[in-house]
Scaffold this active site. Sequence first.
Site, PDB file in Angstrom:
ATOM      1  N   THR A 340     -24.706  41.570  84.843  1.00  0.00           N
ATOM      2  CA  THR A 340     -25.555  42.088  83.766  1.00  0.00           C
ATOM      3  C   THR A 340     -25.097  41.488  82.448  1.00  0.00           C
ATOM      4  O   THR A 340     -23.895  41.363  82.191  1.00  0.00           O
ATOM      5  CB  THR A 340     -25.505  43.632  83.706  1.00  0.00           C
ATOM      6  OG1 THR A 340     -26.347  44.098  82.645  1.00  0.00           O
ATOM      7  CG2 THR A 340     -24.100  44.145  83.486  1.00  0.00           C
ATOM      8  N   HIS A 394     -12.863  51.845  93.087  1.00  0.00           N
ATOM      9  CA  HIS A 394     -11.436  51.874  93.386  1.00  0.00           C
ATOM     10  C   HIS A 394     -11.151  52.399  94.791  1.00  0.00           C
ATOM     11  O   HIS A 394     -10.012  52.326  95.263  1.00  0.00           O
ATOM     12  CB  HIS A 394     -10.724  52.750  92.343  1.00  0.00           C
ATOM     13  CG  HIS A 394      -9.281  52.399  92.141  1.00  0.00           C
ATOM     14  ND1 HIS A 394      -8.635  51.423  92.876  1.00  0.00           N
ATOM     15  CD2 HIS A 394      -8.338  52.897  91.293  1.00  0.00           C
ATOM     16  CE1 HIS A 394      -7.380  51.341  92.485  1.00  0.00           C
ATOM     17  NE2 HIS A 394      -7.172  52.229  91.524  1.00  0.00           N
TER      18      HIS A 394
END
Length: 423
Positions: A340, A394
Amino acid sequence: MIEIKVPELAESITEGTIAEWTVKTGDAIEKGETIAELETDKVNVEIKSDFSGVIQELLAEPGDNVVVGQVIAKLGEEGTSAATEAAPKAEAPKTEEAPKAEPAKEATPAAEEKRTGKSRTVASPAARKKARELGIDLDEVSFRDPMGRVRVEDVEAHNQAKNAPKAEAPSKPAAAPSKPAAATPVQDDARVERIKMSRRRQTIAKRLVEAQHTAAMLTTFNEVDMTAVMDVRNRRKDAFFKKNGVKLGFMSFFTKAVIGALKSFPLLNAEIQGDEILLKKFYDIGVAVSTEEGLVVPVVRDADKLSFAGIEKEIGDLGKKARDNSLGLKDLQGGTFTITNGGIFGSLYSTPILNTPQVGILGMHTIQRRPVVVDDNDTVEVRPMMYIALSYDHRIVDGKDAVQFLVRVKQLLEDPEDLLLEG
């Protein structure tokens, strides 16, 4: 009578919103002709008729939600029209001086009364919904439709007229200014406009919240000296355009750099499915595109197999389709990693949100000239610098891998020759 239904759209799409009708009651249409535009969670879809005939009835209003398989219109055989069937009803007001409300009740089918059990007033689905929300009896609403059908604007006009005295009341008593601000509902304030979210905006909101609730999302940052990339572009842009018919932009460099880094850190090109990790050994790169209706992420398929020119052409084509609102579902499905670019709007620093179920997204930002140390002799030069950000899940990507992934992207961009070899 032929029923026109909402067609099967895609495995993950079961409903949509009528954006607009491209036909009206009484129109003669041909097989394959578009009759309506349906707004879904991802794209707008044209609904086409499988038959030729004359539109007898439209069973939904623009803004109404409809589901796959729902009947939204009725089609008569050619040579008939809604105007023909409605002629006896339309003549009634001409032969007597009765108020408009009387013909409305005459025109109401008996089946409508049985179906609702409450009111014989003919009203569009959207008008009935609005009336329920506002607590309005449809029998009390005046209408302008010559066929006696109550529409949304009629309900809203009735509601405004009904509440007009209440709006003036607070200005008369002297004690009114002393009332707490909370005493006046926000929705009754003339300074506030209430706008319904589009289906796409609702989906964007839902998915962004889901991403934050389902993923253990973290973001790491780095900065890239864009000197080498900009030098290559300046030297090669004219020859590149002449040869390929497309401009050499930054996105092809970043796409190639991301693919090179993904090959070194494959967990960022994966997703979680239950208690398993799905490693993807292909590179379908999503490129976020801003449109008037919200952000969409079309996908560049097998980007690792494309040249710089191929990537630029594909991104250009997808961007144009996004702005023209002509993206297909296949353009948006899948994707293994997303890029992006907030820099085109002037963003200097941001934390992109994951495009789930992907586990990584790279954020580009505006290029800003800043003083930096460029060698071991502490020489300071003004260089075109860009902050880059990697948000990652994560749960399967460790901080060490995320940081090294971003460092690898930086290295490939600062050494375009290495980038070309990786490509």
